[in-house]
Design an enzyme around this catalytic site. Structure first.
Site, PDB file in Angstrom:
ATOM      1  N   CYS A   1       0.877  -1.166   0.000  1.00 35.50           N
ATOM      2  CA  CYS A   1       0.000   0.000   0.000  1.00 35.50           C
ATOM      3  C   CYS A   1       0.913   1.214   0.000  1.00 35.50           C
ATOM      4  O   CYS A   1       2.128   1.079   0.051  1.00 35.50           O
ATOM      5  CB  CYS A   1      -0.925  -0.016   1.205  1.00 35.50           C
ATOM      6  SG  CYS A   1      -0.034   0.335   2.692  1.00 35.50           S
TER       7      CYS A   1
ATOM      8  N   ASP B   1       0.556   6.958  13.391  1.00 37.53           N
ATOM      9  CA  ASP B   1      -0.639   7.500  12.731  1.00 37.53           C
ATOM     10  C   ASP B   1      -0.842   8.981  13.004  1.00 37.53           C
ATOM     11  O   ASP B   1      -1.768   9.585  12.466  1.00 37.53           O
ATOM     12  CB  ASP B   1      -1.897   6.733  13.190  1.00 37.53           C
ATOM     13  CG  ASP B   1      -1.892   5.319  12.651  1.00 37.53           C
ATOM     14  OD1 ASP B   1      -2.703   4.503  13.118  1.00 37.53           O
ATOM     15  OD2 ASP B   1      -1.057   5.019  11.783  1.00 37.53           O
TER      16      ASP B   1
END
Ligand code: EPZ
Length: 416
Positions: free
Chosen positions: A116, A304
């Site tokens: 990804c 994140d």
């Protein structure tokens, strides 16, 4: 392709409710595969990834109904033990059906996730763990084919801390014969949330939230009701946006105890933060100060939140060093920030960000979920208009973000 248009320069002010955590909801939805009974979930976020996961489970035979933040799942009629490539390629978390399927049905065929944007992200630790529990696994035509008469408890050491690896094997071990010990396990709050839900279903789990999780397998699991925990990354994202725009906001329905390193870094940047109950209040006046960051597994600074803080550092007073230790390619937002005038040098997994006194709006492109959040924050502080393309990335992980930001005074609109 939908876009977001943002007029920058407006400090965010007001109150915003935080949604349920995407990274808690996704594994917990897969736990419905472990029982014939019903799993009743509340505070489920209305996100593209949650809808994708529901579609995947329904096509396997789970009945799943969703409305207004509740989701009712029942695994009684599961009859297809497969997660096809076209579902897995859009959402890596689909790998989380592997452990439950092998544990309850003794077989699974799950597509290998493609790479990804943020890195190759293999699943070798998930496979190694299941093999240690007695599963026979072959890779055929891009699919993981796993079989086991009944999984057996095992001691499993993770060479690398893996969040979904820990979650997959915790679910597999819940129905295995004997005791499983996961060493060097992930300590993320979302792992603890999954353990809480599994315990409510009758699983015997201890040590979740530490680096050693012990699971004693049981014959069967039953249904349960579970409320999804608040999203700590959504919380952090709004706080960084308020700090970057020099605003004053209050988050509700959130938790401060799972955001300690993020709150520390925001305080270091000059924000004034008050917490209490399910609320966090942040005030920022003047320009933020640069903050150095090094990402690492929980409870250290979360990967994140790295991209969001890069936007803050881009307009901060000073220079900052940002080190990304989890993923090998999580700086896709850098070249987009440069288009807005940011001064960032990249050397391997390290960036040096020299704060500029303002960014200029431009057209930029989202590349992955948290990179798109970074560009939204940059657009909120840039002079003039910023247009962000490919915002489907954003919709995967942020519930109604432009409505929430508009509520805080931002000038933001979606362009079809
Ligand atoms: C989870 O991904 C999160 N996703 C990610 O959030 C988050 O960035 C990541 O954990 C790290 O905190 C969900 O929970 C659904 P890992 P996960 O397995 O589990 C390597 C977001 O923005 N690795 O903890 O896929 C891997 O390549 C998303 O919400 C192996 O080598 O991440 C990475 O370098 C993005 N082999 C590192 O470990 C494996 O078998 C950590 O990955 C598994 C992982």
């Amino acid at each position: 392709m939908q876009k977001l248009a943002i007029q920058g320069g407006i400090p965010l002010r007001g109150e915003v409710r935080i949604s349920g955590a995407k990274n808690a909801a996704l594994p917990i939805m897969c736990a419905s595969l472990l029982t014939r009974d019903t799993l009743q979930l509340s505070n489920v976020p209305d996100l593209h990834d949650a809808a994708t996961m529901r579609k995947l489970l329904v096509q396997m035979g789970v009945t799943a109904t969703a409305e207004h933040g509740t989701m009712t799942l029942c695994g009684a009629q599961v009859d297809k033990l497969e997660a096809p490539y076209d579902m897995v390629k859009t959402m890596r978390a689909a790998i989380l059906v592997l452990g439950p399927l092998v544990a309850r049905f003794g077989e699974a065929r799950v597509s290998l996730p493609g790479g990804c944007a943020i890195g190759s992200r293999p699943v070798d630790l998930h496979i190694k763990g299941l093999q240690a529990m007695g599963a026979t696994i072959s890779i055929e035509h891009g699919y993981i084919h796993a079989r086991a008469k009944r999984l057996k408890g095992a001691r499993i050491f993770f060479d690398i801390v893996s969040v979904t690896g820990t979650e997959n094997l915790m679910m597999a071990a819940a129905l295995a014969d004997g005791v499983t010990v996961l060493e060097n396990a992930a300590r993320e709050p979302e792992v603890v949330a999954l353990a809480d839900c599994l315990r409510a279903m009758g699983a015997q789990i201890s040590g979740d939230g530490t680096d050693t999780v012990t699971i004693t397998g049981v014959e069967k699991l039953h249904g349960a009701a579970h409320r999804i925990m608040p999203d700590r990354i959504e919380s952090g994202t709004f706080l960084v946006a308020a700090a970057a725009t020099g605003g004053s906001i209050t988050l509700t329905d959130t938790r401060a105890d799972i955001l300690e390193t993020v709150l520390e870094k925001l305080t270091e940047a000059g924000a004034r933060i008050r917490t209490g109950g399910d609320r966090i209040h942040l005030e920022m006046s003047g320009r933020p100060r640069s903050v150095n960051l090094r990402t690492a597994p929980y409870p250290a600074f979360p990967t994140d939140m790295q991209a969001q803080f890069m936007a803050l550092n881009a307009v901060a007073d000073g220079s900052a060093m940002v080190v990304e230790t989890i993923f090998e390619n999580r700086f896709m937002h850098v070249q987009e920030l440069r288009r807005l005038g940011a001064q960032i040098a990249v050397e391997g997994n390290t960036c040096v960000v020299r704060g500029v006194d303002h960014l200029e709006g431009a057209t930029v492109m989202a590349t992955d979920l948290r990179a798109s959040a970074c560009l939204v924050i940059a657009g909120l502080v840039a002079r003039g208009e910023t247009v962000i393309d490919r915002i489907y990335h954003l919709d995967r992980g942020y519930e109604h973000i432009e409505a929430k930001l508009s509520q805080l005074g931002a000038n933001i609109r979606r362009i079809k």
